[in-house]
Scaffold this motif. Sequence first.
Motif, PDB file in Angstrom:
ATOM      1  N   ALA A  32       0.557  -1.018  -0.038  1.00 17.43           N
ATOM      2  CA  ALA A  32       0.158  -0.384  -0.068  1.00 17.43           C
ATOM      3  C   ALA A  32       0.999   0.973   0.029  1.00 17.43           C
ATOM      4  N   GLY A  33       2.384   1.222  -0.058  1.00 19.77           N
ATOM      5  CA  GLY A  33       2.934   2.117   0.037  1.00 19.77           C
ATOM      6  C   GLY A  33       3.484   2.857   1.199  1.00 19.77           C
ATOM      7  N   SER A  34       3.139   2.348   2.576  1.00 23.56           N
ATOM      8  CA  SER A  34       3.070   2.642   3.782  1.00 23.56           C
ATOM      9  C   SER A  34       3.820   1.655   5.029  1.00 23.56           C
ATOM     10  N   THR A  35       3.848   1.895   5.775  1.00 25.63           N
ATOM     11  CA  THR A  35       4.752   1.086   6.424  1.00 25.63           C
ATOM     12  C   THR A  35       4.609  -0.752   6.924  1.00 25.63           C
ATOM     13  N   THR A  36       5.174  -1.057   7.360  1.00 27.14           N
ATOM     14  CA  THR A  36       4.978  -2.446   7.392  1.00 27.14           C
ATOM     15  C   THR A  36       3.662  -3.051   8.667  1.00 27.14           C
ATOM     16  N   LYS A  37       2.563  -3.513   8.008  1.00 23.35           N
ATOM     17  CA  LYS A  37       1.828  -4.461   8.312  1.00 23.35           C
ATOM     18  C   LYS A  37       1.657  -6.032   7.819  1.00 23.35           C
ATOM     19  N   LEU A  38       2.291  -6.586   8.990  1.00 22.16           N
ATOM     20  CA  LEU A  38       2.027  -8.468   8.490  1.00 22.16           C
ATOM     21  C   LEU A  38       0.691  -8.870   8.742  1.00 22.16           C
ATOM     22  N   ALA A  39       0.010  -9.364   7.289  1.00 22.67           N
ATOM     23  CA  ALA A  39      -1.273  -9.838   7.807  1.00 22.67           C
ATOM     24  C   ALA A  39      -1.412 -11.678   7.406  1.00 22.67           C
ATOM     25  N   GLU A  40      -1.552 -11.919   8.371  1.00 23.95           N
ATOM     26  CA  GLU A  40      -1.935 -13.778   7.763  1.00 23.95           C
ATOM     27  C   GLU A  40      -2.157 -14.168   6.357  1.00 23.95           C
ATOM     28  N   MET A  41      -1.893 -14.689   6.055  1.00 22.68           N
ATOM     29  CA  MET A  41      -3.108 -14.981   4.453  1.00 22.68           C
ATOM     30  C   MET A  41      -3.118 -16.817   5.364  1.00 22.68           C
ATOM     31  N   GLY A  42      -4.441 -17.091   5.869  1.00 23.85           N
ATOM     32  CA  GLY A  42      -5.109 -18.219   6.073  1.00 23.85           C
ATOM     33  C   GLY A  42      -6.835 -18.011   5.984  1.00 23.85           C
ATOM     34  N   ASP A  43      -7.670 -17.467   6.261  1.00 25.92           N
ATOM     35  CA  ASP A  43      -9.153 -16.928   5.597  1.00 25.92           C
ATOM     36  C   ASP A  43      -9.334 -16.374   4.866  1.00 25.92           C
ATOM     37  N   GLY A  44      -9.612 -17.208   4.202  1.00 26.70           N
ATOM     38  CA  GLY A  44      -9.856 -16.844   2.467  1.00 26.70           C
ATOM     39  C   GLY A  44      -9.165 -18.260   1.930  1.00 26.70           C
ATOM     40  N   TYR A  45      -8.010 -18.193   1.810  1.00 26.44           N
ATOM     41  CA  TYR A  45      -7.413 -18.887   1.627  1.00 26.44           C
ATOM     42  C   TYR A  45      -7.496 -20.724   1.459  1.00 26.44           C
ATOM     43  N   THR A  46      -7.396 -21.264   0.267  1.00 28.25           N
ATOM     44  CA  THR A  46      -7.585 -22.982   0.882  1.00 28.25           C
ATOM     45  C   THR A  46      -6.802 -23.332  -0.132  1.00 28.25           C
ATOM     46  N   GLU A  47      -5.609 -22.974  -0.177  1.00 24.90           N
ATOM     47  CA  GLU A  47      -4.446 -23.878  -0.169  1.00 24.90           C
ATOM     48  C   GLU A  47      -3.408 -22.885  -0.792  1.00 24.90           C
ATOM     49  N   ILE A  48      -2.137 -22.646  -0.089  1.00 21.67           N
ATOM     50  CA  ILE A  48      -0.590 -21.836  -0.232  1.00 21.67           C
ATOM     51  C   ILE A  48       0.685 -23.060  -0.613  1.00 21.67           C
ATOM     52  N   THR A  49       0.633 -23.018  -1.171  1.00 24.39           N
ATOM     53  CA  THR A  49       1.796 -24.238  -1.025  1.00 24.39           C
ATOM     54  C   THR A  49       3.031 -23.138  -1.959  1.00 24.39           C
ATOM     55  N   GLU A  50       4.297 -23.065  -1.260  1.00 20.56           N
ATOM     56  CA  GLU A  50       5.495 -22.707  -1.418  1.00 20.56           C
ATOM     57  C   GLU A  50       6.173 -23.918  -2.880  1.00 20.56           C
ATOM     58  N   ASP A  51       6.761 -23.353  -3.622  1.00 21.41           N
ATOM     59  CA  ASP A  51       7.363 -23.532  -4.732  1.00 21.41           C
ATOM     60  C   ASP A  51       8.600 -23.857  -5.037  1.00 21.41           C
ATOM     61  N   TRP A  52       9.756 -23.676  -3.966  1.00 19.05           N
ATOM     62  CA  TRP A  52      10.876 -23.202  -3.892  1.00 19.05           C
ATOM     63  C   TRP A  52      11.770 -23.445  -5.136  1.00 19.05           C
ATOM     64  N   GLY A  53      11.364 -24.250  -6.387  1.00 23.08           N
ATOM     65  CA  GLY A  53      12.153 -24.531  -7.892  1.00 23.08           C
ATOM     66  C   GLY A  53      13.704 -24.538  -7.322  1.00 23.08           C
ATOM     67  N   PRO A  54      14.232 -25.234  -6.938  1.00 24.18           N
ATOM     68  CA  PRO A  54      15.728 -25.125  -6.986  1.00 24.18           C
ATOM     69  C   PRO A  54      16.572 -25.145  -7.795  1.00 24.18           C
ATOM     70  N   SER A  55      17.436 -24.380  -8.024  1.00 22.99           N
ATOM     71  CA  SER A  55      18.064 -24.539  -9.458  1.00 22.99           C
ATOM     72  C   SER A  55      19.616 -25.242  -8.771  1.00 22.99           C
TER      73      SER A  55
END
Length: 176
Positions: A32-55
């Motif tokens: 938003a162009g302001s200061t740090t505001k950490l928000a949990e990516m939980g409610d509303g998300y049905t899947e969050i999968t990190e793909d680290w794509g190792p090289s």
Amino acid sequence: MKKSIPIMNTNLQFFAQDRTNMVSLLDIGLLAGSTTKLAEMGDGYTEITEDWGPSTDSTQYVNMKTASSTVKGYALNMSPEREYLSDDMQEAIDDMFKKFPTGKACETYYYRFYKTDLTAGSGDCIRVPVTVCPSSTGGSGGDTLKSTIQINGNGDVELGTITISSEDGSFSWATK
């Protein structure tokens, strides 16, 4: 004379942790162009999968039957989809779908920790510089409205400490 070898206790039971043990956060304040505001990516998300794509690089020398590999780096990539909810996270996503930011306006941080690493509301957490951009929004007739964002790694992973406030549940991060 044979020596007896101690055997590990086979009565131990190990349980797999469920997905709620992994907590993903996004700094929506920087988006938003302001200061740090950490928000949990939980409610509303049905899947969050990190793909680290190792090289990796593989090399097979003439005197080797199999190749040897070296890891050169990682390229975090994920496309979390979220059902439309009225909250701060959705407001940040809506803003991206109105402004379609580019360059520095897409840069922020992604954080991840495991609840099992916390002691008294504090524990290990990684922070990754990322770019975040709108990817898709909509849905089929009669379905819940959904928005998808694209998150890509944009620098080196840092290990730090996450602290959860006992007063209001807010998150803060500090470099180790």
